[in-house]
Scaffold this active site. Structure first.
Site, PDB file in Angstrom:
ATOM      1  N   ASN A 210       7.007  -5.141   2.401  1.00 25.01           N
ATOM      2  CA  ASN A 210       8.047  -5.284   1.386  1.00 25.01           C
ATOM      3  C   ASN A 210       9.268  -4.476   1.797  1.00 25.01           C
ATOM      4  O   ASN A 210       9.276  -3.838   2.852  1.00 25.01           O
ATOM      5  CB  ASN A 210       7.510  -4.855   0.010  1.00 25.01           C
ATOM      6  CG  ASN A 210       7.025  -3.423   0.042  1.00 25.01           C
ATOM      7  OD1 ASN A 210       7.798  -2.499   0.276  1.00 25.01           O
ATOM      8  ND2 ASN A 210       5.720  -3.228  -0.156  1.00 25.01           N
ATOM      9  N   ASP A 279       0.248  -5.250  -2.950  1.00 21.67           N
ATOM     10  CA  ASP A 279      -0.825  -5.579  -3.890  1.00 21.67           C
ATOM     11  C   ASP A 279      -1.880  -6.476  -3.246  1.00 21.67           C
ATOM     12  O   ASP A 279      -3.025  -6.482  -3.662  1.00 21.67           O
ATOM     13  CB  ASP A 279      -0.235  -6.290  -5.119  1.00 21.67           C
ATOM     14  CG  ASP A 279       0.506  -5.306  -6.015  1.00 21.67           C
ATOM     15  OD1 ASP A 279       0.050  -4.149  -6.108  1.00 21.67           O
ATOM     16  OD2 ASP A 279       1.535  -5.680  -6.605  1.00 21.67           O
ATOM     17  N   LYS A 289      -3.138 -14.145  18.182  1.00 24.98           N
ATOM     18  CA  LYS A 289      -1.909 -14.573  17.511  1.00 24.98           C
ATOM     19  C   LYS A 289      -2.092 -15.986  16.919  1.00 24.98           C
ATOM     20  O   LYS A 289      -2.614 -16.877  17.608  1.00 24.98           O
ATOM     21  CB  LYS A 289      -0.762 -14.564  18.529  1.00 24.98           C
ATOM     22  CG  LYS A 289       0.574 -14.816  17.904  1.00 24.98           C
ATOM     23  CD  LYS A 289       1.665 -14.814  18.950  1.00 24.98           C
ATOM     24  CE  LYS A 289       2.947 -15.370  18.336  1.00 24.98           C
ATOM     25  NZ  LYS A 289       3.886 -15.801  19.331  1.00 24.98           N
ATOM     26  N   LYS A 338       1.967   0.222 -17.950  1.00 26.05           N
ATOM     27  CA  LYS A 338       1.373   0.799 -16.740  1.00 26.05           C
ATOM     28  C   LYS A 338       1.018   2.276 -16.942  1.00 26.05           C
ATOM     29  O   LYS A 338       0.018   2.755 -16.418  1.00 26.05           O
ATOM     30  CB  LYS A 338       2.332   0.646 -15.548  1.00 26.05           C
ATOM     31  CG  LYS A 338       2.413  -0.797 -15.067  1.00 26.05           C
ATOM     32  CD  LYS A 338       3.427  -0.969 -13.950  1.00 26.05           C
ATOM     33  CE  LYS A 338       3.586  -2.460 -13.618  1.00 26.05           C
ATOM     34  NZ  LYS A 338       4.649  -2.707 -12.645  1.00 26.05           N
TER      35      LYS A 338
HETATM   36  N1  CTP Z   1       0.228   1.198  -6.730  1.00 25.05           N
HETATM   37  C1  CTP Z   1      -0.871   1.665  -6.035  1.00 25.05           C
HETATM   38  N2  CTP Z   1      -1.699   0.801  -5.396  1.00 25.05           N
HETATM   39  C2  CTP Z   1      -1.449  -0.524  -5.428  1.00 25.05           C
HETATM   40  C3  CTP Z   1      -0.321  -1.014  -6.116  1.00 25.05           C
HETATM   41  C4  CTP Z   1       0.497  -0.127  -6.753  1.00 25.05           C
HETATM   42  O1  CTP Z   1      -1.094   2.888  -6.016  1.00 25.05           O
HETATM   43  N3  CTP Z   1      -2.280  -1.350  -4.781  1.00 25.05           N
HETATM   44  C5  CTP Z   1       1.086   2.162  -7.430  1.00 25.05           C
HETATM   45  C6  CTP Z   1       2.489   2.261  -6.890  1.00 25.05           C
HETATM   46  O2  CTP Z   1       2.584   3.269  -5.914  1.00 25.05           O
HETATM   47  C7  CTP Z   1       3.296   2.599  -8.143  1.00 25.05           C
HETATM   48  C8  CTP Z   1       2.528   1.958  -9.259  1.00 25.05           C
HETATM   49  O3  CTP Z   1       1.215   1.704  -8.744  1.00 25.05           O
HETATM   50  O4  CTP Z   1       3.305   3.992  -8.395  1.00 25.05           O
HETATM   51  C9  CTP Z   1       3.116   0.690  -9.821  1.00 25.05           C
HETATM   52  O5  CTP Z   1       3.155  -0.300  -8.892  1.00 25.05           O
HETATM   53  P1  CTP Z   1       3.659  -1.797  -9.255  1.00 25.05           P
HETATM   54  O6  CTP Z   1       3.456  -2.621  -8.037  1.00 25.05           O
HETATM   55  O7  CTP Z   1       4.987  -1.778  -9.854  1.00 25.05           O
HETATM   56  O8  CTP Z   1       2.698  -2.167 -10.411  1.00 25.05           O
HETATM   57  P2  CTP Z   1       1.426  -2.983 -10.469  1.00 25.05           P
HETATM   58  O9  CTP Z   1       0.500  -2.157 -11.271  1.00 25.05           O
HETATM   59  O10 CTP Z   1       0.950  -3.358  -9.099  1.00 25.05           O
HETATM   60  O11 CTP Z   1       1.852  -4.233 -11.330  1.00 25.05           O
HETATM   61  P3  CTP Z   1       2.753  -5.525 -11.002  1.00 25.05           P
HETATM   62  O12 CTP Z   1       2.861  -5.648  -9.509  1.00 25.05           O
HETATM   63  O13 CTP Z   1       2.020  -6.592 -11.620  1.00 25.05           O
HETATM   64  O14 CTP Z   1       4.066  -5.256 -11.651  1.00 25.05           O
END
Ligand code: CTP
Length: 406
Positions: A210, A279, A289, A338
């Site tokens: 990302n 995620d 590859k 959250k």
């Molecule tokens: N985070 C984490 N591990 C993951 C995803 C996220 O520790 N696999 C942590 C990020 O570092 C951040 C927080 O969770 O502090 C929020 O991440 P975000 O991606 O905004 O939220 P999600 O809970 O993943 O929800 P969504 O993507 O649905 O908004």
């Protein structure tokens, strides 16, 4: 606003070839709106003229203890009275020796002896002079006297030799100044910060990731360290230099980050998860590859471990847990959801659609949401945003305000 803005820096320059670097530092301080007054020794003037420092600082350069024409009578006493900090760069072996012995035979050394402000010394000299037992003893002594020494670097020097004794980099010196100018309200706290993106490999050459630059996490690490914390930074791949004085643990995937963070979490007083963890990851990383077939390509993705959720489950009493949320809409509602779902004390909600906020810019505009308040911060530099986050976290350590849910 930089932590140096409006600070009065008394800048002593002594006779080393590295004095030309000090000229740039005076300029750098000016750019951050610090107010700089320069004191030069006679030997320093052999390398760079007072006119250079006067032009760069915008102030008359102080040179002579017995200058009757100078507007400051008793300059050796008055100069440090008006200053917040005294920086001597470069500090020669000779000046170190004088300071170690309490000798005050020129304006600068007399100013040091009369000063009640923090004194920062940046030694610079030939390697043999630096490693000489006399210099090392003097260093020990100046540290005992309460002066702060910024360790010189190692590298090639003007004398043609390579080794220890090179004037430290400005970044390290700037950190030392900021640490001394700020309250140490995180002193004794062990802080872990995660930063940057993670990379989830698809095959030997491709990965999913990302746009996170890591700038917010690195700003948090620097500012926490300045406020006295012992900082561990677990960082995904970014193009930023490691901040000085911080334990840096580089990781690549979400799984690596989870392993590094969960292994250390129990010993931490504060954990801030500013990393943009992927995620999802590919179901499998292909060992060869992936080739074009003329067709489209479907990828099977599986969910990654949610590190912050795991931290929220296993957190210990009085441990402060801070999460980040990157949102494009319904910021406060999503932040609250959250905060509660991940068992946090504080969530920092980023508006990723703002023109000067979010990914890869130096500014940010966030909302801080806890169980008891929600506060929107103005558009700030990432360092100032980080300081506001620490201001808030520091209040959690007043017993009554700890919102520990465990
Ligand atoms: N985070 C984490 N591990 C993951 C995803 C996220 O520790 N696999 C942590 C990020 O570092 C951040 C927080 O969770 O502090 C929020 O991440 P975000 O991606 O905004 O939220 P999600 O809970 O993943 O929800 P969504 O993507 O649905 O908004």
């Amino acid at each position: 606003m930089s932590g140096l803005q409006g600070k009065r820096v008394l800048f002593g320059v002594t006779g080393s070839i590295a004095a030309y670097k000090a000229a740039q530092w005076v300029r750098d301080l000016g750019k951050e709106e610090a107010l700089v007054d320069v004191v030069m020794t006679a030997a320093a003037e052999k390398f760079v003229t007072p006119l250079t420092f006067a032009a760069l600082s915008g102030n008359h350069v102080h040179r002579d203890m017995f200058d009757e024409a100078a507007e400051l009578v008793m300059a050796h006493i008055n100069l440090s009275r008006d200053a917040d900090i005294l920086l001597i760069a470069p500090a020669t072996a000779q000046t170190l020796a004088k300071l170690a012995a309490g000798i005050a035979d020129n304006l600068l050394t007399a100013v040091v002896l009369a000063a009640h402000i923090p004194v920062v010394l940046c030694p610079a000299m030939n390697t043999a002079m630096w490693t000489h037992a006399a210099t090392q003893n003097n260093l020990l002594r100046v540290r005992q006297l309460g002066y702060h020494v910024v360790q010189p670097g190692c590298g090639s020097m003007a004398c043609g030799e390579t080794g220890d004794g090179r004037l430290a980099e400005w970044d390290c010196v700037r950190e030392a100044l900021l640490s001394l100018l700020q309250p140490a309200d995180l002193s004794g706290k062990k802080v872990m910060i995660t930063a940057g993106p993670t990379r989830e490999p698809l095959d030997p050459v491709r990965f999913l990731s990302n746009r996170s630059s890591g700038k917010m996490g690195y700003a948090l690490a620097r500012t926490a360290r300045r406020r006295g914390a012992e900082v561990t930074l677990v960082t995904g791949p970014v193009a930023l230099p490691p901040p000085p004085g911080i334990v840096v643990i580089p990781v690549t995937t979400a799984e690596d980050m989870a392993e590094a963070v969960l292994a250390r979490s129990d010993e931490m007083d504060i954990i801030v998860k500013s990393a943009a963890v992927a995620d999802f990851k590919p179901l499998a990383c292909q060992s060869l590859k992936i080739k074009k077939t003329g067709q489209g390509l479907q990828l099977d993705l599986v969910k990654n471990i949610d590190i912050l959720l795991e931290l929220g489950k296993k957190r210990r009493k009085h441990q402060v847990l801070v999460g980040f949320a990157a949102e494009s809409h319904d910021h406060v509602e999503e932040g609250r959801r959250k905060l509660s779902a991940k068992n946090l004390d504080l969530i920092v909600v980023n508006d990723i659609l703002g023109p000067r906020t979010g990914f890869d810019v130096d500014t940010n505009q966030v909302s801080l949401i806890s169980r008891s308040f929600s506060r929107q911060l103005p558009l700030l530099s990432k360092e100032d945003t980080a300081d506001q986050i620490w201001d808030t976290v520091a209040t959690f350590f007043n017993d009554s305000q700890i919102e520990s849910l465990s």
